[in-house]
Design a protein around this motif. Structure first.
Motif, PDB file in Angstrom:
ATOM      1  N   GLU A 161     -48.906  24.694  11.153  1.00  0.00           N
ATOM      2  CA  GLU A 161     -47.594  25.015  11.716  1.00  0.00           C
ATOM      3  C   GLU A 161     -47.407  24.379  13.088  1.00  0.00           C
ATOM      4  O   GLU A 161     -46.981  25.028  14.058  1.00  0.00           O
ATOM      5  CB  GLU A 161     -47.373  26.526  11.754  1.00  0.00           C
ATOM      6  N   VAL A 162     -47.768  23.086  13.170  1.00  0.00           N
ATOM      7  CA  VAL A 162     -47.573  22.282  14.372  1.00  0.00           C
ATOM      8  C   VAL A 162     -46.968  20.948  13.948  1.00  0.00           C
ATOM      9  O   VAL A 162     -46.865  20.654  12.756  1.00  0.00           O
ATOM     10  CB  VAL A 162     -48.901  22.046  15.144  1.00  0.00           C
ATOM     11  N   SER A 163     -46.617  20.123  14.910  1.00  0.00           N
ATOM     12  CA  SER A 163     -46.055  18.813  14.585  1.00  0.00           C
ATOM     13  C   SER A 163     -47.165  17.810  14.260  1.00  0.00           C
ATOM     14  O   SER A 163     -48.331  18.009  14.620  1.00  0.00           O
ATOM     15  CB  SER A 163     -45.226  18.288  15.760  1.00  0.00           C
ATOM     16  N   VAL A 164     -46.764  16.740  13.604  1.00  0.00           N
ATOM     17  CA  VAL A 164     -47.703  15.650  13.309  1.00  0.00           C
ATOM     18  C   VAL A 164     -48.202  15.049  14.628  1.00  0.00           C
ATOM     19  O   VAL A 164     -49.378  14.669  14.735  1.00  0.00           O
ATOM     20  CB  VAL A 164     -47.044  14.566  12.421  1.00  0.00           C
ATOM     21  N   ASN A 165     -47.332  15.002  15.629  1.00  0.00           N
ATOM     22  CA  ASN A 165     -47.744  14.490  16.938  1.00  0.00           C
ATOM     23  C   ASN A 165     -48.835  15.347  17.567  1.00  0.00           C
ATOM     24  O   ASN A 165     -49.716  14.834  18.265  1.00  0.00           O
ATOM     25  CB  ASN A 165     -46.541  14.404  17.888  1.00  0.00           C
ATOM     26  N   THR A 166     -48.791  16.646  17.325  1.00  0.00           N
ATOM     27  CA  THR A 166     -49.835  17.542  17.836  1.00  0.00           C
ATOM     28  C   THR A 166     -51.167  17.225  17.174  1.00  0.00           C
ATOM     29  O   THR A 166     -52.205  17.167  17.849  1.00  0.00           O
ATOM     30  CB  THR A 166     -49.448  19.014  17.609  1.00  0.00           C
ATOM     31  N   ILE A 167     -51.152  16.995  15.866  1.00  0.00           N
ATOM     32  CA  ILE A 167     -52.384  16.630  15.147  1.00  0.00           C
ATOM     33  C   ILE A 167     -52.933  15.324  15.719  1.00  0.00           C
ATOM     34  O   ILE A 167     -54.135  15.201  15.986  1.00  0.00           O
ATOM     35  CB  ILE A 167     -52.137  16.505  13.627  1.00  0.00           C
ATOM     36  N   ALA A 168     -52.061  14.346  15.918  1.00  0.00           N
ATOM     37  CA  ALA A 168     -52.481  13.063  16.490  1.00  0.00           C
ATOM     38  C   ALA A 168     -53.094  13.262  17.874  1.00  0.00           C
ATOM     39  O   ALA A 168     -54.128  12.665  18.198  1.00  0.00           O
ATOM     40  CB  ALA A 168     -51.301  12.105  16.560  1.00  0.00           C
ATOM     41  N   ASN A 195     -56.191  25.567  20.679  1.00  0.00           N
ATOM     42  CA  ASN A 195     -56.738  26.830  21.170  1.00  0.00           C
ATOM     43  C   ASN A 195     -57.716  27.361  20.115  1.00  0.00           C
ATOM     44  O   ASN A 195     -57.842  26.804  19.027  1.00  0.00           O
ATOM     45  CB  ASN A 195     -55.633  27.839  21.506  1.00  0.00           C
ATOM     46  N   ILE A 196     -58.406  28.420  20.427  1.00  0.00           N
ATOM     47  CA  ILE A 196     -59.463  28.919  19.540  1.00  0.00           C
ATOM     48  C   ILE A 196     -58.922  29.329  18.173  1.00  0.00           C
ATOM     49  O   ILE A 196     -59.564  29.079  17.150  1.00  0.00           O
ATOM     50  CB  ILE A 196     -60.289  30.051  20.201  1.00  0.00           C
ATOM     51  N   GLU A 197     -57.725  29.932  18.142  1.00  0.00           N
ATOM     52  CA  GLU A 197     -57.163  30.338  16.849  1.00  0.00           C
ATOM     53  C   GLU A 197     -56.881  29.127  15.969  1.00  0.00           C
ATOM     54  O   GLU A 197     -57.176  29.134  14.774  1.00  0.00           O
ATOM     55  CB  GLU A 197     -55.886  31.169  17.042  1.00  0.00           C
ATOM     56  N   LYS A 198     -56.316  28.078  16.565  1.00  0.00           N
ATOM     57  CA  LYS A 198     -56.031  26.850  15.811  1.00  0.00           C
ATOM     58  C   LYS A 198     -57.338  26.182  15.389  1.00  0.00           C
ATOM     59  O   LYS A 198     -57.451  25.662  14.288  1.00  0.00           O
ATOM     60  CB  LYS A 198     -55.198  25.866  16.633  1.00  0.00           C
ATOM     61  N   LEU A 199     -58.328  26.200  16.259  1.00  0.00           N
ATOM     62  CA  LEU A 199     -59.618  25.588  15.942  1.00  0.00           C
ATOM     63  C   LEU A 199     -60.263  26.270  14.740  1.00  0.00           C
ATOM     64  O   LEU A 199     -60.785  25.608  13.834  1.00  0.00           O
ATOM     65  CB  LEU A 199     -60.540  25.663  17.166  1.00  0.00           C
ATOM     66  N   ILE A 200     -60.197  27.583  14.699  1.00  0.00           N
ATOM     67  CA  ILE A 200     -60.744  28.328  13.561  1.00  0.00           C
ATOM     68  C   ILE A 200     -59.969  27.989  12.298  1.00  0.00           C
ATOM     69  O   ILE A 200     -60.564  27.745  11.240  1.00  0.00           O
ATOM     70  CB  ILE A 200     -60.737  29.846  13.850  1.00  0.00           C
ATOM     71  N   LYS A 201     -58.651  27.927  12.408  1.00  0.00           N
ATOM     72  CA  LYS A 201     -57.821  27.596  11.246  1.00  0.00           C
ATOM     73  C   LYS A 201     -58.112  26.173  10.760  1.00  0.00           C
ATOM     74  O   LYS A 201     -58.191  25.925   9.561  1.00  0.00           O
ATOM     75  CB  LYS A 201     -56.339  27.766  11.588  1.00  0.00           C
ATOM     76  N   ILE A 202     -58.303  25.238  11.684  1.00  0.00           N
ATOM     77  CA  ILE A 202     -58.652  23.861  11.318  1.00  0.00           C
ATOM     78  C   ILE A 202     -59.966  23.853  10.549  1.00  0.00           C
ATOM     79  O   ILE A 202     -60.097  23.174   9.530  1.00  0.00           O
ATOM     80  CB  ILE A 202     -58.748  22.958  12.567  1.00  0.00           C
ATOM     81  N   SER A 203     -60.951  24.610  11.020  1.00  0.00           N
ATOM     82  CA  SER A 203     -62.252  24.642  10.342  1.00  0.00           C
ATOM     83  C   SER A 203     -62.120  25.190   8.928  1.00  0.00           C
ATOM     84  O   SER A 203     -62.779  24.699   8.009  1.00  0.00           O
ATOM     85  CB  SER A 203     -63.281  25.441  11.144  1.00  0.00           C
ATOM     86  N   ILE A 204     -61.258  26.173   8.739  1.00  0.00           N
ATOM     87  CA  ILE A 204     -61.035  26.741   7.411  1.00  0.00           C
ATOM     88  C   ILE A 204     -60.352  25.719   6.506  1.00  0.00           C
ATOM     89  O   ILE A 204     -60.771  25.500   5.371  1.00  0.00           O
ATOM     90  CB  ILE A 204     -60.215  28.044   7.507  1.00  0.00           C
ATOM     91  N   ASN A 244     -49.712  14.920   7.900  1.00  0.00           N
ATOM     92  CA  ASN A 244     -48.553  15.751   7.570  1.00  0.00           C
ATOM     93  C   ASN A 244     -48.985  17.084   6.972  1.00  0.00           C
ATOM     94  O   ASN A 244     -48.483  18.139   7.367  1.00  0.00           O
ATOM     95  CB  ASN A 244     -47.613  15.031   6.590  1.00  0.00           C
ATOM     96  N   THR A 245     -49.911  17.038   6.027  1.00  0.00           N
ATOM     97  CA  THR A 245     -50.402  18.264   5.397  1.00  0.00           C
ATOM     98  C   THR A 245     -51.087  19.156   6.427  1.00  0.00           C
ATOM     99  O   THR A 245     -50.877  20.363   6.457  1.00  0.00           O
ATOM    100  CB  THR A 245     -51.366  17.927   4.245  1.00  0.00           C
ATOM    101  N   MET A 246     -51.897  18.536   7.264  1.00  0.00           N
ATOM    102  CA  MET A 246     -52.608  19.294   8.303  1.00  0.00           C
ATOM    103  C   MET A 246     -51.602  19.973   9.231  1.00  0.00           C
ATOM    104  O   MET A 246     -51.751  21.154   9.562  1.00  0.00           O
ATOM    105  CB  MET A 246     -53.493  18.321   9.083  1.00  0.00           C
TER     106      MET A 246
END
Length: 67
Positions: free
Chosen positions: A20-27, A37-46, A13-15
């Motif tokens: 700014e995506v759904s929990v289903n997207t994280i799953a 995408n690359i922008e989300k991947l960079i944000k995930i790494s941060i 949920n926090t992720m």
């Protein structure tokens, strides 16, 4: 991603909120159904405090040199 997220004590949920995506997207990312995408991947790494290389499984292992 799931392993690192759990190591850091971050819920799906926090992720999802931070990305700014759904929990289903994280799953879906964690199950390999979809890829960020690359922008989300960079944000995930941060958010997770890790490298993009580690997230995609390309981090080089450190070599020990004996002299």
């Amino acid at each position: 991603m799931k392993e690192i997220r759990k190591e850091k004590g971050i819920s799906r949920n926090t992720m999802a909120e931070k990305l700014e995506v759904s929990v289903n997207t994280i799953a879906a990312y964690e199950q390999g159904v979809n890829e960020p995408n690359i922008e989300k991947l960079i944000k995930i790494s941060i958010i997770l405090g890790t490298t993009v290389d580690r997230l995609v499984g390309k981090e080089e292992k450190k070599k020990i040199v004996v002299t």
